[in-house]
Scaffold this motif. Structure first.
Motif, PDB file in Angstrom:
ATOM      1  N   GLN A  99      34.517   9.301  72.383  1.00  9.94           N
ATOM      2  CA  GLN A  99      33.755   8.050  72.270  1.00  9.94           C
ATOM      3  C   GLN A  99      32.419   8.161  72.998  1.00  9.94           C
ATOM      4  O   GLN A  99      31.398   7.647  72.528  1.00  9.94           O
ATOM      5  N   LEU A 103      28.696   7.838  71.392  1.00  9.51           N
ATOM      6  CA  LEU A 103      27.703   6.925  71.937  1.00  9.51           C
ATOM      7  C   LEU A 103      26.416   7.654  72.290  1.00  9.51           C
ATOM      8  O   LEU A 103      25.318   7.193  71.981  1.00  9.51           O
ATOM      9  N   GLN A 124      29.064  -1.027  76.052  1.00  8.05           N
ATOM     10  CA  GLN A 124      29.947   0.050  75.595  1.00  8.05           C
ATOM     11  C   GLN A 124      30.257   1.013  76.735  1.00  8.05           C
ATOM     12  O   GLN A 124      31.397   1.469  76.895  1.00  8.05           O
TER      13      GLN A 124
END
Length: 320
Positions: A99, A103, A124
């Motif tokens: 992840q 990002l 995030q």
């Protein structure tokens, strides 16, 4: 090893959601399944409390549960169970790393984003850091993936700040220390093995290497930390510690470059370099970790491996 706590439980087949609920509780406290309906945790007061809450929940839900304190005598060994805990946490860390990489790939260079986008990315990143803290809290045996995830999250955070003013010229290479004490975490694996070998052979031949519990360690004057959070020499961005030390000390020996690529891919698991030797070296490194509990023994075996690997690449380069 102080021993283990085992939660042995049986859950009624209905309702289905109750089984899933208990499974999620066990995952949250970091328990590892060793047999059907038997889960283990290191024997600590916190683990006892966590298991007691789950035991009560199982019983109140119509199931049956027992909490046992045990030592492993035959069959599964302490080291094998510790490795099972590391593997479970590495899966968690890998999920966060994926992840974080996704990002990072969507980010522009430092400072070049709108305020709205910055707020979105910060949210995030905060979620990833929260998840990272949850996994780290149950990382009882210092899984290998932690440092890589911390470096990736630091890279994302770095892109959220404005770049510093450009210096007039590049910094000079660092002077190699002599006769220093170098400290790293216990349970060494590929990056710490390779970095300690690099220190003793190419940086500080008179070095003393110490292996410490990172949670209890307090730095002493004159000690240099490597492959440790906030250490003087550790991951930077997507570089493992071995690569960082090559750059910081400007070690340009060409035979070390393929070793750095192998160490990088094993440690960060991103298949960036994809060398054909990597899978075999990873199997040997894992074998060293499984066969030797003491870190100095691991380092002795790994140093022989890296000595031979260095000789191979040095001679191969001459013959190419």
């Amino acid at each position: 090893m102080a021993g283990w706590l085992l939660l042995i439980h049986q859950i009624p087949p209905k309702p289905n959601y109750f089984r899933v609920k208990i499974w999620r509780r066990l995952q949250r406290v970091g328990a590892v399944g060793i047999k059907n309906s038997v889960y283990a945790l290191p024997a600590t007061e916190q683990a006892r409390e966590d298991f007691n809450w789950i035991l009560r929940e199982v019983v109140e839900g119509g199931g049956d549960a027992s909490l046992v304190e045990a030592r492993l005598v035959e069959g599964l060994s302490d080291e094998q169970l510790q490795e099972a805990f590391r593997s479970a946490r590495d899966i968690d860390y890998q999920e966060i790393a994926n992840q974080a990489r996704e990002l990072a790939r969507g980010l522009p260079r430092k400072g070049e984003m709108s305020g709205e986008r910055r707020v979105e990315v910060e949210a995030q990143l905060a979620r990833l850091r929260k998840r990272m803290a949850e996994v780290a809290a149950v990382d009882f045996f210092q899984a290998r993936g932690r440092m890589g995830v911390e470096a990736l999250l630091a890279e994302v955070a770095e892109k959220l700040v404005l770049p510093p003013p450009k210096a007039g010229k590049a910094p000079a290479p660092e002077e190699k220390p002599r006769g220093r004490t170098w400290v790293t975490r216990t349970g060494i694996h590929v990056d710490r093995m390779a970095s300690a070998w690099l220190i003793r052979r190419f940086v500080d031949p008179e070095a003393t290497v110490r292996f410490v519990d990172a949670r209890e360690y307090r730095q002493q004057p004159g000690e240099l930390r490597f492959d440790m959070f906030d250490g003087e020499y550790t991951h930077e961005g997507e570089l493992c510690t071995f690569e960082v030390m090559l750059a910081r000390f400007e070690i340009t020996d060409a035979a070390l470059r393929p070793i750095a690529e192998i160490v990088h891919d094993i440690d960060l698991k991103d298949e960036k370099h994809g060398r054909q030797e990597t899978a075999g070296i990873e199997a040997i490194i894992n074998g060293i970790a499984m066969a030797h509990r003491e870190d100095e023994a691991r380092l002795t075996r790994a140093s022989a491996l890296f000595d031979d690997l260095y000789e191979y690449f040095k001679r191969k380069r001459r013959s190419d």
